[in-house]
Design an enzyme around this catalytic site. Structure first.
Site, mmCIF file in Angstrom:
data_model
loop_
_atom_site.group_PDB
_atom_site.id
_atom_site.type_symbol
_atom_site.label_atom_id
_atom_site.label_comp_id
_atom_site.label_asym_id
_atom_site.label_seq_id
_atom_site.Cartn_x
_atom_site.Cartn_y
_atom_site.Cartn_z
ATOM 1 N N ASP A 99 0.867 -1.171 0.000
ATOM 2 C CA ASP A 99 0.000 0.000 0.000
ATOM 3 C C ASP A 99 0.912 1.231 0.000
ATOM 4 O OD1 ASP A 99 -2.283 1.573 0.484
ATOM 5 O OD2 ASP A 99 -3.117 0.050 1.817
ATOM 6 N N ASP A 201 -2.945 4.670 -2.462
ATOM 7 C CA ASP A 201 -3.930 5.328 -1.601
ATOM 8 C C ASP A 201 -4.344 6.673 -2.220
ATOM 9 O OD1 ASP A 201 -5.086 5.173 1.222
ATOM 10 O OD2 ASP A 201 -4.155 7.156 1.278
ATOM 11 N N GLU A 261 -6.666 3.592 -5.445
ATOM 12 C CA GLU A 261 -7.877 3.898 -4.686
ATOM 13 C C GLU A 261 -8.323 5.284 -5.114
ATOM 14 O OE1 GLU A 261 -9.528 4.419 -0.144
ATOM 15 O OE2 GLU A 261 -7.719 5.415 -0.821
ATOM 16 N N HIS A 321 -10.784 -2.140 4.916
ATOM 17 C CA HIS A 321 -10.552 -1.690 6.290
ATOM 18 C C HIS A 321 -11.233 -0.358 6.617
ATOM 19 C CE1 HIS A 321 -7.854 0.347 3.645
ATOM 20 N NE2 HIS A 321 -7.648 1.256 4.572
ATOM 21 N N ASP A 322 -12.034 0.167 5.700
ATOM 22 C CA ASP A 322 -12.662 1.474 5.923
ATOM 23 C C ASP A 322 -14.177 1.414 6.081
ATOM 24 O OD1 ASP A 322 -10.292 2.950 5.764
ATOM 25 O OD2 ASP A 322 -10.436 3.177 3.596
HETATM 26 C C1 NOJ Z 1 -7.769 5.702 2.323
HETATM 27 C C2 NOJ Z 1 -7.437 4.629 3.296
HETATM 28 O O1 NOJ Z 1 -8.066 3.448 2.902
HETATM 29 C C3 NOJ Z 1 -7.890 5.120 4.657
HETATM 30 O O2 NOJ Z 1 -7.799 4.114 5.634
HETATM 31 C C4 NOJ Z 1 -7.052 6.326 5.021
HETATM 32 O O3 NOJ Z 1 -7.557 6.893 6.208
HETATM 33 C C5 NOJ Z 1 -7.095 7.388 3.931
HETATM 34 N N1 NOJ Z 1 -6.976 6.858 2.618
HETATM 35 C C6 NOJ Z 1 -5.999 8.409 4.115
HETATM 36 O O4 NOJ Z 1 -4.764 7.844 3.802
#
Ligand code: NOJ
Length: 534
Positions: A99, A201, A261, A321-322
């Site tokens: 990542d 990310d 992402e 994970h979000d």
């Molecule tokens: C996306 C990530 O998946 C998340 O966990 C993170 O807080 C934000 N980007 C900032 O890096």
């Protein structure tokens, strides 16, 4: 299989290292813990692992605030452990994706520590600094996605710096050639170590409008952030030449991969960043917000098919994970029937499936009191939104202390259902969700049509069912998914002139339900048929 391309034909398994396996009894998962569980990962039948960040980090955003891009955080182990993990993964035919969090650093990163010292520091321009307006107010109307302004005044120099996320995550200035060079070197560092790919990310937020124009206002939106149209703080055209440069670098190594992402993603937006000279793939998260209805899923699938047609390869994801886990979104109590339908769908659509650790045993989110919340977004938005801790609880390996995750108190509580819901128990039960995952992954590998075949939606099937076909010249497979709780009859007469074989059913009924060319699909059942094999 001939021409197996791991990121297109295979399945990618996300590991959240803090919560996977703790080897040194500090309550936090680590790299040796992952190595210890690699046989398990291999036994699932997945092809690659994506590791959430493992770099040194003060953990304001649990690893997504990086203070050194080319090192391992001691709580996870050291570089030797990483090299061992990479080697052991490769020995098991598992690729490894890292990542990369390159939109921002931690405020503890030495670059930022230097940058904030003075206006003429050589690192000043690594970040985005702006003077206050004449009246002392913020440089423009942009906001941070985690709440509040994205501008933080730094008293030492009297200027504001920009942060899309927390103030402890200052955004980098990608317009500075020195930053670009540093970052391409980060890619090179890990590529030279043998890493197979990267998850980028929030890549589409790297560039901001050069003039810092105010974002137009919108009439509605729950949070102030949603009441702005984000056209100047994200998705800037400068991203395309950069992606080309990154892709050219990746292509100097064999079979390397990058999945982005997308910031504020939609399917169409994600697809525009992908192609032969851009990213291999980009996420859209529409499935993560989809209601449990065949129609709703189909709408999203059709959009992916349309947006990627002839351009790039789609991908599907139900968890990360979000977000609240799919088991908590769709599961009813401890019943996993719907999750079985979801898994068959995820693993049979045309596109790379991404799994998130624990999804294979139907982990549910943990529930926390306000005082137990660790995720700062949870603190900020409580009680409207409780943050992301719920989906980040430890993996449940067995029914021993702390679910076998750690002998110490875990950093987040283990879900109290671990006595019954754990890997060991599900491995012994051939009707469990885990057993179905393994079976499905095996079937997927045995049928090229499921990996690479064309996709066609079936028409005239009962309400709240989703029926589709995956076809190659030699093989035709039909997938029938019942999103409702009532039985539905699926007519196979026209399709089974040469006979068909039931490859898999998610339902425990053993009696034959394929009679006179009709199949009785039970409530929340997924079934796969092989229609023709030449
Ligand atoms: C996306 C990530 O998946 C998340 O966990 C993170 O807080 C934000 N980007 C900032 O890096």
């Amino acid at each position: 299989m001939d021409n197996f391309l791991w990121w297109r034909d295979g399945v990618i398994y996300q590991i959240y290292p803090r919560s996977f396996m703790d080897s040194n009894a500090d309550g936090i998962g680590d790299l040796p813990g992952i190595i210890h569980q690699l046989d398990y990962v291999q036994s699932l039948g997945v092809d690659a692992i994506w590791l959430s960040p493992i770099y040194p980090s003060p953990d304001v955003d649990f690893g997504y605030d990086v203070s050194d891009y080319c090192a391992i955080d001691p709580k996870f182990g050291n570089m030797q452990d990483f090299e061992e993990l990479l080697d052991q993964a490769h020995k098991r035919n598992l690729r490894l994706i890292l990542d990369l969090v390159l939109n921002h650093t931690s405020d503890q990163h030495p670059w930022f520590q230097e940058s904030r010292k003075s206006k003429d520091n050589p690192y000043r321009d690594y970040y985005i600094w702006k003077d206050p307006k004449q009246d002392g107010s913020f440089p423009n109307n942009w906001l941070a996605i985690v709440g509040g302004s994205c501008w933080q005044l730094d008293p030492q120099t009297g200027q504001y710096y920009f942060h899309h996320y927390f103030k402890e995550q200052p955004d980098l200035n990608w317009r500075n050639p020195a930053v670009r060079k540093e970052m391409l070197n980060v890619f090179k560092f890990w590529l030279d170590k043998g890493v197979d790919g990267f998850r980028l990310d929030v890549f589409s937020a790297y560039f901001k409008d050069a003039n810092f124009t105010d974002n137009p206002k919108k009439w509605f939106g729950i949070r102030p952030y949603d009441r702005l149209e984000h056209i100047y703080d994200t998705d800037r055209p400068e991203m395309f030449p950069l992606l080309k440069e990154i892709r050219a670098l990746l292509d100097r190594y064999p079979q390397r991969y990058a999945v982005g992402e997308t910031y504020l993603p939609t399917i169409e937006k994600a697809a525009q960043y992908c192609g032969d000279d851009l990213l291999h793939a980009a996420f859209s998260f529409e499935f993560l917000e989809c209601r449990w209805r065949a129609k709703s899923f189909l709408k999203i699938i059709k959009r992916w098919e349309k947006a990627t047609a002839g351009k790039c390869w789609p991908n599907y994801v139900l968890n990360n994970h979000d977000v609240i886990r799919s088991a908590s979104r769709y599961g009813r109590g401890e019943n996993d029937d719907r999750l079985k339908v979801a898994l068959v769908m995820l693993l049979t659509l045309r596109g790379t499936p991404f799994l998130y650790d624990g999804e294979e045993i139907g982990l549910r989110d943990i529930k926390l009191k306000k005082s137990e919340i660790l995720d700062p977004v949870g603190h900020h938005y409580w009680p409207l939104y409780k943050g992301r801790d719920g989906c980040r609880a430890p993996m449940q390996w067995d029914d021993s202390l702390n679910a076998g995750f750690s002998t110490a108190r875990p950093w987040l509580p283990v879900n109290p259902d671990y006595g019954v819901r754990n890997v060991q128990a599900q491995e012994k039960d051939d009707r469990s969700l885990l057993s179905l995952y393994k079976k499905m992954l095996r079937i997927r590998k045995e049928h090229i049509a499921l990996m690479r075949g064309d996709f066609e939606v079936g028409t005239k099937y009962p309400a709240n069912t989703l029926v589709y076909f995956r076809c190659t010249a030699d093989e035709q497979i039909m997938v029938a998914l019942n999103f409702g709780s009532r039985r539905k009859q699926i007519d196979l007469n026209a399709l089974c002139a040469d006979g068909c074989e039931l490859l898999l059913s998610s339902h425990p009924l053993t009696e034959t339900r394929l009679m006179d060319g009709k199949y009785l699909l039970q409530g929340n059942e997924a079934a796969i048929f092989l229609l023709k094999k030449i």
